[in-house]
Design an enzyme around this catalytic site. Structure first.
Site, PDB file in Angstrom:
ATOM      1  N   PHE A 179      -0.194  -5.771  19.044  1.00 35.92           N
ATOM      2  CA  PHE A 179       1.086  -6.465  18.929  1.00 35.92           C
ATOM      3  C   PHE A 179       2.017  -6.085  20.062  1.00 35.92           C
ATOM      4  CE2 PHE A 179       1.663  -9.274  15.289  1.00 35.92           C
ATOM      5  CZ  PHE A 179       0.389  -9.219  14.757  1.00 35.92           C
ATOM      6  N   GLU A 180       2.003  -4.813  20.475  1.00 33.60           N
ATOM      7  CA  GLU A 180       2.860  -4.470  21.616  1.00 33.60           C
ATOM      8  C   GLU A 180       2.431  -5.281  22.832  1.00 33.60           C
ATOM      9  OE1 GLU A 180       3.344  -0.364  22.872  1.00 33.60           O
ATOM     10  OE2 GLU A 180       4.209  -1.030  24.765  1.00 33.60           O
ATOM     11  N   LYS A 186      13.159 -12.720   5.622  1.00 32.83           N
ATOM     12  CA  LYS A 186      14.017 -13.302   4.578  1.00 32.83           C
ATOM     13  C   LYS A 186      14.497 -12.211   3.612  1.00 32.83           C
ATOM     14  CE  LYS A 186      11.816 -17.781   4.656  1.00 32.83           C
ATOM     15  NZ  LYS A 186      10.730 -18.592   4.156  1.00 32.83           N
ATOM     16  N   ASP A 206       5.168  -5.436   9.430  1.00 28.66           N
ATOM     17  CA  ASP A 206       5.651  -6.803   9.175  1.00 28.66           C
ATOM     18  C   ASP A 206       7.153  -6.787   8.869  1.00 28.66           C
ATOM     19  OD1 ASP A 206       3.148  -7.960   9.504  1.00 28.66           O
ATOM     20  OD2 ASP A 206       2.589  -7.575   7.431  1.00 28.66           O
ATOM     21  N   GLU A 265      -2.704   5.827   9.575  1.00 27.25           N
ATOM     22  CA  GLU A 265      -1.990   4.690  10.156  1.00 27.25           C
ATOM     23  C   GLU A 265      -1.829   3.591   9.107  1.00 27.25           C
ATOM     24  OE1 GLU A 265      -3.846   2.247  13.185  1.00 27.25           O
ATOM     25  OE2 GLU A 265      -1.895   1.600  13.939  1.00 27.25           O
ATOM     26  N   GLU A 268      -5.318  -0.965   5.872  1.00 27.39           N
ATOM     27  CA  GLU A 268      -5.024  -2.357   6.221  1.00 27.39           C
ATOM     28  C   GLU A 268      -5.294  -3.226   5.001  1.00 27.39           C
ATOM     29  OE1 GLU A 268      -3.717  -4.119   8.918  1.00 27.39           O
ATOM     30  OE2 GLU A 268      -3.996  -5.673   7.410  1.00 27.39           O
ATOM     31  N   ASP A 284       9.412  -4.203  17.262  1.00 28.16           N
ATOM     32  CA  ASP A 284      10.093  -5.080  18.229  1.00 28.16           C
ATOM     33  C   ASP A 284      11.238  -5.809  17.528  1.00 28.16           C
ATOM     34  OD1 ASP A 284       8.086  -6.508  16.621  1.00 28.16           O
ATOM     35  OD2 ASP A 284       9.008  -8.252  17.569  1.00 28.16           O
TER      36      ASP A 284
HETATM   37  C1  LIG Z   1       2.318  -7.114  12.666  1.00 25.82           C
HETATM   38  S1  LIG Z   1       0.750  -6.426  12.297  1.00 25.82           S
HETATM   39  C2  LIG Z   1       0.640  -5.027  13.411  1.00 25.82           C
HETATM   40  C3  LIG Z   1      -0.774  -4.539  13.569  1.00 25.82           C
HETATM   41  C4  LIG Z   1      -0.921  -3.297  14.471  1.00 25.82           C
HETATM   42  N1  LIG Z   1      -0.235  -2.147  13.904  1.00 25.82           N
HETATM   43  C5  LIG Z   1      -0.413  -3.559  15.863  1.00 25.82           C
HETATM   44  O1  LIG Z   1       0.635  -2.997  16.244  1.00 25.82           O
HETATM   45  O2  LIG Z   1      -1.060  -4.344  16.584  1.00 25.82           O
HETATM   46  C6  LIG Z   1       1.092  -5.627  10.754  1.00 25.82           C
HETATM   47  C7  LIG Z   1      -0.185  -5.273  10.006  1.00 25.82           C
HETATM   48  O3  LIG Z   1       0.140  -4.476   8.879  1.00 25.82           O
HETATM   49  C8  LIG Z   1      -0.608  -4.931   7.752  1.00 25.82           C
HETATM   50  N2  LIG Z   1       0.169  -4.499   6.581  1.00 25.82           N
HETATM   51  C9  LIG Z   1       1.439  -4.863   6.293  1.00 25.82           C
HETATM   52  N3  LIG Z   1       1.871  -4.227   5.184  1.00 25.82           N
HETATM   53  C10 LIG Z   1       0.835  -3.439   4.771  1.00 25.82           C
HETATM   54  C11 LIG Z   1       0.645  -2.553   3.681  1.00 25.82           C
HETATM   55  N4  LIG Z   1       1.621  -2.355   2.785  1.00 25.82           N
HETATM   56  N5  LIG Z   1      -0.533  -1.912   3.577  1.00 25.82           N
HETATM   57  C12 LIG Z   1      -1.510  -2.124   4.470  1.00 25.82           C
HETATM   58  N6  LIG Z   1      -1.407  -2.968   5.517  1.00 25.82           N
HETATM   59  C13 LIG Z   1      -0.245  -3.609   5.668  1.00 25.82           C
HETATM   60  C14 LIG Z   1      -0.737  -6.416   7.968  1.00 25.82           C
HETATM   61  O4  LIG Z   1      -1.833  -6.964   7.274  1.00 25.82           O
HETATM   62  C15 LIG Z   1      -0.929  -6.496   9.479  1.00 25.82           C
HETATM   63  O5  LIG Z   1      -2.284  -6.386   9.854  1.00 25.82           O
END
Ligand SMILES: C[S@@+](CC[C@H](N)C(=O)[O-])C[C@H]1O[C@@H](n2cnc3c(N)ncnc32)[C@H](O)[C@@H]1O
Length: 217
Positions: A198-199, A126, A122, A47, A72, A158
């Site tokens: 997040f969902e 931008k 994420d 994941e 993460e 989303d």
């Molecule tokens: C918007 S959150 C969603 C978290 C989780 N998947 C959820 O749906 O609740 C996005 C997560 O991805 C992590 N993240 C973003 N880009 C990443 C990368 N290249 N490698 C590891 N983690 C990453 C961020 O730190 C953040 O915790």
């Protein structure tokens, strides 16, 4: 960010978390993450961006014969997720504190993953930050490389612009992946797409969700 922890509580990642310093130097070449598990021959799912580890905690109990690695890059989420895996006795799951794109692209050997999960990545809205999005032409090629034959990628978002971006990239990768409808995993509650933090947060805000599955050709 406190994540609701009581002041002074120490997060214990022992055995469930791998920090950047735990990885051998890049000059040592590929690292097979399946070897971090007691039974390395089991199916292996990865994941990207596990956040607080909700998907891993929910799903690994329903698939006890599969090994799960959550990657993460935010230290506090990584520690929270690894501690949560420990507290819930998720012996078939681990968290890695790394940039998933770099780890997959530079360290993971060919053909080791059964499934890659990417939930609420994420959006980097931008234009000048679009290069930071996980889905890129190069990343899809790396997903294809590390997946086993017929391996799957599940994507949920989303964010309308990120969804359009993802669909455009998938259309350019038709030699690598066949697009399939998304089926919620058993860990999702009734009416949920995937059931991550997040969902649940975005659902309360009434946001629509988009989901797809890709199968490696
Ligand atoms: C918007 S959150 C969603 C978290 C989780 N998947 C959820 O749906 O609740 C996005 C997560 O991805 C992590 N993240 C973003 N880009 C990443 C990368 N290249 N490698 C590891 N983690 C990453 C961020 O730190 C953040 O915790």
């Amino acid at each position: 960010m406190s994540f609701g922890l009581s002041r002074g509580r120490t997060l214990d990642v022992s055995g469930f978390g791998l920090g950047r310093d735990d990885l051998p130097d890049e000059s040592a070449g590929p690292v097979d993450p399946r070897r971090w598990f007691d039974c390395p021959d089991r199916p292996f799912e990865l994941e990207i961006g596990s956040g607080k580890g909700t998907f891993l905690v929910q799903q690994c109990g329903l698939q006890p014969d599969t090994n799960f690695l959550g990657i993460e890059w935010t230290g506090e989420f990584y520690r929270y997720g690894a501690d949560r895996l420990r507290r819930n006795g998720c012996t078939n799951a681990r968290m890695l504190h790394e940039n998933a794109v770099e780890f997959i692209g530079h360290r993971v050997p060919d053909g080791v993953c059964d499934v890659i999960h990417l939930y609420f990545s994420d959006p980097w809205p931008k234009s000048r930050h679009h290069k930071r999005r996980v889905v890129q032409d190069a990343t899809l090629k790396q997903f294809h490389r590390v997946l086993k034959p017929s391996g799957l990628v599940h994507i949920v978002t989303d964010h309308p612009d990120l969804w359009t971006w993802t669909q455009e990239h998938v259309l350019r990768a038709t030699a690598l992946f066949e697009r399939l409808p998304f089926t919620p995993p058993p860990s999702a509650r009734d009416g949920e797409v995937i059931g991550t933090n997040f969902e649940r947060k975005y659902r309360r805000e009434g946001r629509p969700f988009h989901a797809m599955t890709l199968r490696r050709i």
